[in-house]
Design an enzyme around this catalytic site. Structure first.
Site, short mmCIF file in Angstrom:
data_model
loop_
_atom_site.label_atom_id
_atom_site.label_comp_id
_atom_site.label_asym_id
_atom_site.label_seq_id
_atom_site.Cartn_x
_atom_site.Cartn_y
_atom_site.Cartn_z
CG HIS A 54 12.68 20.25 46.10
ND1 HIS A 54 12.52 19.18 45.25
CD2 HIS A 54 13.53 21.08 45.45
CE1 HIS A 54 13.24 19.36 44.16
NE2 HIS A 54 13.86 20.52 44.25
CG ASP A 59 21.29 21.21 46.05
OD1 ASP A 59 21.97 21.84 45.23
OD2 ASP A 59 20.04 21.24 46.05
CD GLU A 116 12.68 15.90 47.13
OE1 GLU A 116 11.86 16.82 46.99
OE2 GLU A 116 13.06 15.19 46.18
CG ASN A 163 8.72 18.20 45.50
OD1 ASN A 163 9.43 19.21 45.49
ND2 ASN A 163 9.20 17.00 45.76
C1 GLP Z 1 16.74 21.02 41.85
C2 GLP Z 1 17.63 21.80 42.80
C3 GLP Z 1 16.89 22.93 43.45
C4 GLP Z 1 16.13 23.70 42.40
C5 GLP Z 1 15.09 22.83 41.78
C6 GLP Z 1 14.22 23.53 40.76
O1 GLP Z 1 16.04 19.99 42.44
N1 GLP Z 1 18.22 20.99 43.80
O2 GLP Z 1 17.80 23.75 44.15
O3 GLP Z 1 15.52 24.83 42.98
O4 GLP Z 1 15.79 21.78 41.12
O5 GLP Z 1 14.85 23.51 39.52
P1 GLP Z 1 14.45 24.32 38.25
O6 GLP Z 1 14.87 25.73 38.50
O7 GLP Z 1 15.22 23.68 37.14
O8 GLP Z 1 12.98 24.19 38.09
#
Ligand code: GLP
Length: 245
Positions: free
Chosen positions: A139, A68, A144, A137
């Site tokens: 995702h 992404d 989402e 959440n």
């Molecule tokens: C972002 C990314 C996800 C990632 C998520 C969790 O939203 N788009 O790919 O898995 O954050 O992030 P973190 O590892 O910082 O908790």
């Protein structure tokens, strides 16, 4: 087959994930890696960089596709995922620039960009090993919670909880882009192998819902249980709400 590994801590999660990625690269030097951002995979990338510096890994044939990118952020923007990947991996190993791919956050026509990105993944033969983090959440990528699982790459409006969770990477919450381009479930579920990483107690509820709740687009990561080769690598803090076996 689903494999659930409960590691002691974040370090162990990263060590095991880096080991699996290194094995993938050694077995198939021109493999396609599906890469994730966020704080969770940083320790994994650090280990891969160390192994490369020690002469143990060669990325010259490896291809990468990221999940992404924020809409509106260019590759030179400090908070962009393009820049994240450079900081954490691309600038430290011998990946060829033309073999690394992310969706463009600046594409004038986002629909067209999403189509281009899906076609690109198909033209690479799909993803051999996909790394995923987990949103608080539930995702994955930026898919989402919603009423239906998205299929192809698409533009998404970020939920308030995602904006709040990611605000720590920005000077203030107001600077977090409200939209992002993300691959859909088709590309994620099409990967030959998936590694889902989760660390820390703030992920405990999402981990429980992902593994023990219904398979529903309300908890996007729950769909991973339908994948034939997924490894859930979870540390004890993130796994604390799982039933004891
Ligand atoms: C972002 C990314 C996800 C990632 C998520 C969790 O939203 N788009 O790919 O898995 O954050 O992030 P973190 O590892 O910082 O908790």
């Amino acid at each position: 087959m689903d494999t659930i590994i409960i590691a002691q801590d974040y370090e162990e999660v990263c060590g095991k994930a880096a080991g699996l990625l290194a094995a993938q690269i050694l077995l198939k030097p021109d493999c396609v890696l599906g890469l994730a951002t966020g704080s969770t995979p940083t320790g994994v990338y650090k280990r891969l960089c160390t192994q490369y510096a020690a002469g143990l890994l060669d990325f010259s044939g490896v291809r990468t596709v990221n999940l992404d990118e924020y809409a509106g952020l260019g590759p030179e923007d400090e908070q962009s995922y393009h820049m994240y990947m450079r900081h954490h991996l691309f600038d430290h190993v011998n990946l060829q620039a033309e073999n690394t791919h992310l969706p463009s956050g600046l594409a004038p026509d986002q629909k067209e960009e999403c189509m281009r990105y899906d076609e690109l993944i198909t033209s690479l033969g799909g993803v051999d090993m996909q790394i995923l983090g987990l949103g608080v959440n539930g995702h994955i990528g930026f898919n989402e919670p919603g009423d239906a699982f998205s299929e192809g790459s698409h533009t998404v409006s970020l939920s308030e909880s995602t904006i709040a969770a990611n605000a720590r990477f920005f000077p203030d919450a107001g600077k977090v882009p409200r939209q992002a381009l993300t691959v859909g479930m088709k590309a994620i579920m099409g990967a030959k192998k998936i590694l889902l990483l989760a660390s820390g107690e703030n992920k405990a509820q999402a981990v429980r819902d992902m593994l023990c709740g219904p398979i529903t687009p309300r908890l996007p990561a729950s769909i991973l249980r339908l994948h034939p080769d997924v490894t859930f690598l979870i540390d004890s803090a993130a796994g604390q709400l799982l039933p004891q076996i």
